[in-house]
Design an enzyme around this catalytic site. Structure first.
Site, short mmCIF file in Angstrom:
data_model
loop_
_atom_site.label_atom_id
_atom_site.label_comp_id
_atom_site.label_asym_id
_atom_site.label_seq_id
_atom_site.Cartn_x
_atom_site.Cartn_y
_atom_site.Cartn_z
N ASP A 94 41.54 49.70 39.59
CA ASP A 94 40.81 49.66 40.79
C ASP A 94 39.50 50.69 40.52
O ASP A 94 39.40 51.60 40.76
CB ASP A 94 41.37 49.92 42.19
CG ASP A 94 40.49 49.84 43.33
OD1 ASP A 94 39.18 49.48 43.14
OD2 ASP A 94 40.94 49.87 44.36
N TYR B 172 43.75 54.25 47.59
CA TYR B 172 43.22 53.02 48.88
C TYR B 172 42.60 52.21 47.83
O TYR B 172 41.75 52.08 47.12
CB TYR B 172 42.21 53.87 49.76
CG TYR B 172 41.75 52.87 50.65
CD1 TYR B 172 42.72 52.47 51.83
CD2 TYR B 172 40.38 52.23 50.81
CE1 TYR B 172 42.17 51.44 52.56
CE2 TYR B 172 39.92 51.42 51.81
CZ TYR B 172 41.14 51.17 52.69
OH TYR B 172 40.45 50.16 53.66
N LYS C 245 30.88 48.13 45.45
CA LYS C 245 30.02 49.22 45.94
C LYS C 245 28.85 49.01 44.77
O LYS C 245 27.71 48.33 45.24
CB LYS C 245 30.50 50.65 45.60
CG LYS C 245 31.66 50.45 46.71
CD LYS C 245 32.16 52.20 46.83
CE LYS C 245 33.46 52.17 47.84
NZ LYS C 245 33.04 51.99 49.27
#
Length: 444
Positions: free
Chosen positions: A244, A149, A276
């Site tokens: 990623d 994702y 994050k």
């Protein structure tokens, strides 16, 4: 400490209010508890390793805001940095020193990254990295892997078909087929499929994007040599490799997954995305790479990207304080806390006769309720979701908040001390029995 029984009237009332004004009652779908059933807990405060909900019940938190709270909630140093920055202004719309300092910290930690552009979300980071790769190569297609994702970018919301390689079909309403059609979806950890895709479409492929160690189908680390193969094949065909690290960045180690698995003999990925942890709980993310590639971005180059709140002074203060607090001792504690929980979970699930496997990316881990090793999305889907739901609700009732999905990573923090760990360990045997009972019911 009181337990948290399934009835939570204040949270239920808030959820009812939310459903009237917010689609599904939540602002990010997994929060709705659809995967596990029941009503989500509305949190009113968080400190250290604990969440407190609207009913005044306390939970050991193993979500960590999906990764950012690596130091624990409301860490004093981060709180002080945010308070001081907010006292000087919330947003300027001009450059500020904090954004330079945060960029310097990222560059110092990840050796292949020479420059970064700050943005406000992981989705924005991957979207921008993809645009940059297309601008540099002059190509349009991108390869992604099923189960990885990368945010809700139109071109990346595509799922794998039944073949080894397939042009993506939209995995969400509202995504034009034309957008997803530029995406080639492959099985994760399948080098032969990647080679076949490049043999067929290599001249059109701008980039391969991969989660450095996937955490969004549960934790599914790359098999030995897979990342090296990604680098070798992309380089042979003139495509870029985008790693990623929105989830793994600065969580797995000081340098994220790259710090654990790299450097690679075949060379580093071309571009990295971060989020994050580097925001410390605030909306901040970044993408970066060698200065020569990043020079293609406006205002120096022809690839346009912009954002009103990019480099926000309060968010960058939180991120900088968080990264500066992530010393070697923090990573050692994360490893210890995660291993303590995982070992106890293995013991409890084994004792209850529940098939399971635990997989790791640094201190990130996932418990799959399946008897097979999980190497790709099809493997991940063999986990027993109803049994996980039973496990989840037993833990929640005992005051431990797990991710409300069988396909997510578990996160610990530097604040998870012996008292918090003991509460998790005490809850595991009953949760394992609940999962076992669910397995038995399904078998009937």
């Amino acid at each position: 400490m009181p337990s948290a029984p399934d009835s939570a009237p204040a949270s239920e009332a808030l959820f009812a209010r939310a459903r009237s004004v917010v689609p599904g009652g939540v602002n990010s779908p997994v929060r709705a508890f659809r995967s596990v059933g029941g009503n989500p807990r509305f949190v009113t405060s968080a400190r250290g390793p604990y969440l407190t909900d609207a009913d005044g019940r306390e939970y050991v938190d193993l979500i960590g805001s999906w990764g950012p709270m690596i130091l624990g909630h409301t860490h004093p140093d981060v709180l002080a940095a945010v308070t001081e920055a907010a006292g000087r202004g919330f947003s300027y719309g001009t450059p500020s020193e904090n954004e330079v300092a945060l960029a310097e910290e990222i560059v110092a930690r990840v050796e292949p990254v020479e420059q970064v552009r700050l943005v406000s979300s992981g989705t924005e980071a991957t979207m921008s990295a993809l645009r940059l790769a297309r601008g540099i190569t002059g190509r349009s297609r991108v390869v992604k892997f099923a189960g990885c994702y990368h945010g809700h970018v139109d071109a990346l919301l595509a799922a794998a078909g039944s073949g080894v390689a397939t042009f993506g079909l939209p995995d969400s309403a509202g995504v034009p087929a034309s957008a997803a059609a530029e995406t080639i979806v492959l099985p994760y950890n399948d080098v032969a499929a990647l080679e076949a895709a490049f043999d067929t479409d290599g001249e059109h492929i701008a980039a391969v994007i991969t989660e450095a160690a996937p955490g969004n189908m549960g934790v599914v680390p790359p098999l030995p040599g897979f990342t090296e193969a990604l680098r070798r094949i992309t380089r042979e065909h003139g495509a870029l490799l985008i790693s990623d690290e929105v989830m793994t960045g600065f969580r797995c180690s000081r340098a994220g997954w790259y710090g654990l698995e790299g450097p690679y003999a075949a060379g580093a990925p071309d571009l990295f995305t971060f989020g994050k942890v580097m925001g410390g709980g605030f909306p901040a993310a970044a993408f970066g790479g060698p200065a020569g590639l990043m020079a293609a971005l406006a205002p120096d180059g022809p690839v346009y990207q912009a954002g009103t709140l990019s480099g926000n002074p309060v968010a960058t203060a939180a991120g900088l304080a968080t990264l500066r607090g992530c010393a070697d001792a923090v990573y050692a504690h994360l490893d210890h806390a995660a291993k303590t929980i995982a070992d106890a979970a293995v013991s409890a699930l084994t004792g209850a006769g529940v098939p399971h496997t635990i997989q790791w990316a640094g201190s990130m881990f996932s418990i799959f309720l399946t008897d097979r090793t999980v190497t790709n999305y099809d493997d991940a889907k063999t986990t027993n979701a109803p049994a996980y739901a039973a496990f989840f609700h037993s833990m929640l009732d005992q005051g431990v908040h797990l991710p409300p999905s069988a396909y997510e990573a578990w996160f610990v923090s530097a604040a998870h001390d012996d008292a918090a760990l003991d509460r998790v360990l005490a809850a595991l045997p009953a949760a394992a029995r609940a999962a076992s009972e669910s397995f038995a019911t399904i078998a009937l």
